[in-house]
Design an enzyme around this catalytic site. Structure first.
Site, mmCIF file in Angstrom:
data_model
loop_
_atom_site.group_PDB
_atom_site.id
_atom_site.type_symbol
_atom_site.label_atom_id
_atom_site.label_comp_id
_atom_site.label_asym_id
_atom_site.label_seq_id
_atom_site.Cartn_x
_atom_site.Cartn_y
_atom_site.Cartn_z
ATOM 1 N N GLU A 169 3.188 -9.913 -8.175
ATOM 2 C CA GLU A 169 1.740 -9.799 -8.360
ATOM 3 C C GLU A 169 1.305 -9.979 -9.814
ATOM 4 O O GLU A 169 0.739 -9.072 -10.434
ATOM 5 C CB GLU A 169 1.216 -8.462 -7.815
ATOM 6 C CG GLU A 169 1.313 -8.376 -6.318
ATOM 7 C CD GLU A 169 0.639 -7.125 -5.740
ATOM 8 O OE1 GLU A 169 0.124 -6.311 -6.514
ATOM 9 O OE2 GLU A 169 0.643 -6.975 -4.513
ATOM 10 N N GLU A 406 4.974 -7.654 0.983
ATOM 11 C CA GLU A 406 4.287 -6.354 1.038
ATOM 12 C C GLU A 406 3.128 -6.435 2.017
ATOM 13 O O GLU A 406 2.416 -7.454 2.063
ATOM 14 C CB GLU A 406 3.710 -5.939 -0.324
ATOM 15 C CG GLU A 406 4.727 -5.437 -1.301
ATOM 16 C CD GLU A 406 4.085 -4.936 -2.609
ATOM 17 O OE1 GLU A 406 2.972 -4.371 -2.576
ATOM 18 O OE2 GLU A 406 4.736 -5.126 -3.652
HETATM 19 C C1 BGP Z 1 0.964 -3.529 -4.844
HETATM 20 C C2 BGP Z 1 2.180 -3.248 -5.686
HETATM 21 C C3 BGP Z 1 3.063 -2.163 -5.146
HETATM 22 C C4 BGP Z 1 2.307 -0.995 -4.553
HETATM 23 C C5 BGP Z 1 1.167 -1.446 -3.641
HETATM 24 C C6 BGP Z 1 0.274 -0.318 -3.188
HETATM 25 O O1 BGP Z 1 -0.013 -4.075 -5.657
HETATM 26 O O2 BGP Z 1 2.961 -4.420 -5.806
HETATM 27 O O3 BGP Z 1 3.936 -1.773 -6.169
HETATM 28 O O4 BGP Z 1 1.953 -0.109 -5.495
HETATM 29 O O5 BGP Z 1 0.356 -2.415 -4.280
HETATM 30 O O6 BGP Z 1 -0.567 0.048 -4.227
HETATM 31 P P1 BGP Z 1 -1.076 1.513 -4.495
HETATM 32 O O7 BGP Z 1 0.140 2.318 -4.735
HETATM 33 O O8 BGP Z 1 -1.960 1.414 -5.681
HETATM 34 O O9 BGP Z 1 -1.823 1.932 -3.283
#
Ligand code: BGP
Length: 513
Positions: A169, A406
């Site tokens: 990302e 993800e």
């Molecule tokens: C993405 C990241 C992850 C994770 C996920 C959920 O952007 O790659 O590492 O953190 O988001 O985000 P959050 O924990 O802010 O809800």
């Protein structure tokens, strides 16, 4: 297209789950690991309730237990990230054998259990020493250091690891770090952001070229993971449709075109030049970017966004789609940073700061609410159809195999007082809806090689601590960092186990909402 019957998932589909080093490992200063920019940033009081990755969910010391849980679930792939400063503590100097050994135990432990390791080389935890000495991604010294570190990993594990992710990302960490000041290095300077971002592009390209040049990696595949969200125009007003083109260019093609074609999108680059913030691209940069070809695209999907034309007469607060419900704002309050519910795919680089509100060129769009989708407790849109749209758009534009790295639901899970279990039916609903739309995309013809849900265990959310949980496995950890770290599979664990065992056939049972 509407189908009476969906195609089956491919025979060797990689059903998986994800994590990132800083969010799970802990052992932040053990066995020779150097500090990362996130270790320092968290200790400077920039995170909610002062949470740090010092212990996280202590995956470092629960390795075998976590691996056994993965096997019990039947995972085919596990995506994790490598902490650069565990492998090379100062970023570009001596290799730390104990650090490499941890990843050896992890990778071999996965393979022994029939699970494909999917390492991400950079998931935001830059070695602090590179930040201090060179200004991190602002400098090309960091590009060279990244290539060296990748070489260490490729040579150590290239013969055993098939899928490699270069960068996680890039759109999110550059915007948050250099624009919104919610990630290290906590800078607000658009020109610096684009310069740093350009260096990350060069690092990505050099890592890919190195990988493709090594004998050890002959059988392997490599690509970046991008946080993708489709952009919808608010309505069919041509001005809003134009705004959606602008937003798509700024938020998506700005990275994806560079990854896949080696060049920045033409109109956006020109617009940034007019504003005096475009990155300088030398002839040799151009050559490098054009020479690197990812083998697949990693896709992180949470949600997209909706935009309208930039109307300067409209109050800014009204235009910003970032906060969600009141409770969401409270939950996500960032220490010292107000109560903005920052979302992974919502960095919207060009949202105006007050000082720029009167510029006719910044931004080229405004974000608005989408009345057709619901929201999570943290104000993130829930849009399963958007997932199919995303996969379709990406495959149509870039014709590369897609690996979903993800996708998942952050929620406030609780342990039932009656039976001690975690009944996360809402997560099952969310995942089922998304898996079905992914299957629809596959039936449309999109080449999807795997799906890694975020996340395997509960873990530390960068900005939201431990309350916002994503895992299939509950971990007794909290913002005070006093939890027992005991692991308990949630209802979603058993549900996903059955999805995997049936290669997705069990998704037919149960109504899509
Ligand atoms: C993405 C990241 C992850 C994770 C996920 C959920 O952007 O790659 O590492 O953190 O988001 O985000 P959050 O924990 O802010 O809800």
């Amino acid at each position: 297209m509407h189908y009476e019957k969906l195609d089956s998932f491919p025979k060797d589909f990689l059903w998986g789950a994800s994590s990132a080093a800083y969010q799970v490992e802990g052992a932040a200063a053990e066995d020779g690991k150097g500090p990362s920019i996130w270790d320092v940033y968290a200790h400077e009081g920039n995170t909610i309730n002062g949470t740090t990755g010092d212990v996280a969910v202590d995956h470092y010391h629960h390795l075998d237990e976590d691996l056994d849980l993965m096997k019990r679930m039947g995972l085919k792939a596990y995506r994790f990230s490598v902490a650069w400063s565990r492998v090379i503590p100062d970023g570009d100097g001596q290799v730390n054998d104990a650090g490499v050994d941890f990843y050896r135990r992890l990778i071999e432990g996965l393979l022994a259990r029939g699970i494909q390791p999917v390492p991400t080389l950079y998931h935001w935890d830059l070695p602090e020493s590179l930040q201090k000495r060179f200004g991190g991604w602002e400098s090309r010294a960091t590009v060279a250091a990244f290539e060296k570190y990748c070489g260490v990993m490729f040579r150590a594990f290239g013969d055993r690891v098939k899928y490699w992710i270069t960068i996680n990302e890039q759109n999110v960490f550059t915007a948050m770090g250099y624009r919104w000041q919610t990630h290290p290095p906590k800078i607000n300077d658009v020109a610096t952001m684009f310069r740093a971002n350009h260096n990350v592009n060069l690092a990505n390209a050099r890592a890919i070229n190195l990988f493709h040049s090594l004998d050890a990696c002959r059988e392997g595949l490599i690509g970046p993971s991008f946080g993708y969200g489709p952009v919808y125009p608010r309505d069919c007003d041509p001005k809003n449709v134009l705004a959606s083109l602008n937003a798509d260019d700024f938020n998506n093609s700005w990275w994806l075109d560079v990854y896949t074609r080696g060049e920045y999108p033409y109109f956006t680059y020109k617009a940034l030049q007019r504003m005096g913030v475009a990155p300088v691209v030398s002839a040799s940069d151009n050559e490098l970017l054009r020479s690197a070809h990812p083998d697949f695209l990693g896709v992180n999907y949470y949600h997209g966004g909706t935009v309208q034309e930039n109307r300067l007469d409209r109050p800014l607060d009204d235009a910003v789609n970032a906060t969600g419900s009141q409770s969401a704002a409270e939950l996500t309050a960032v220490a010292g940073g107000g109560a903005k519910a920052f979302s992974a795919i919502d960095p919207y680089l060009m949202q105006p700061k007050e000082d720029q509100a009167q510029s006719p060129e910044i931004p080229m769009f405004q974000n608005v609410e989408n009345p057709f989708v619901s929201k999570t407790d943290w104000g993130w849109e829930v849009d399963a159809t958007g997932f199919r749209i995303a996969l379709r758009q990406l495959f149509e534009r870039y014709r590369l195999p897609l690996f979903v790295t993800e996708n998942g639901l952050g929620a406030l899970d609780t342990i039932s007082a009656t039976d001690g279990k975690i009944h996360d039916g809402y997560r099952i609903d969310y995942l089922r809806d998304h898996l079905v739309t992914m299957q629809e995309a596959i039936t449309d013809g999109v080449d999807v090689v795997g799906y890694c849900a975020w996340s395997f265990t509960d873990l530390l959310s960068w900005l939201n601590g431990y309350r916002k949980r994503y895992g299939f496995v509950y971990v007794d950890q909290n913002d005070d960092e006093t939890g027992t770290l005991a692991r308990t599979p949630k209802d979603s664990f058993f549900w996903y186990r059955d999805v995997i065992a049936s290669n997705g056939a069990s998704l037919d049972q149960g109504e899509r909402r």
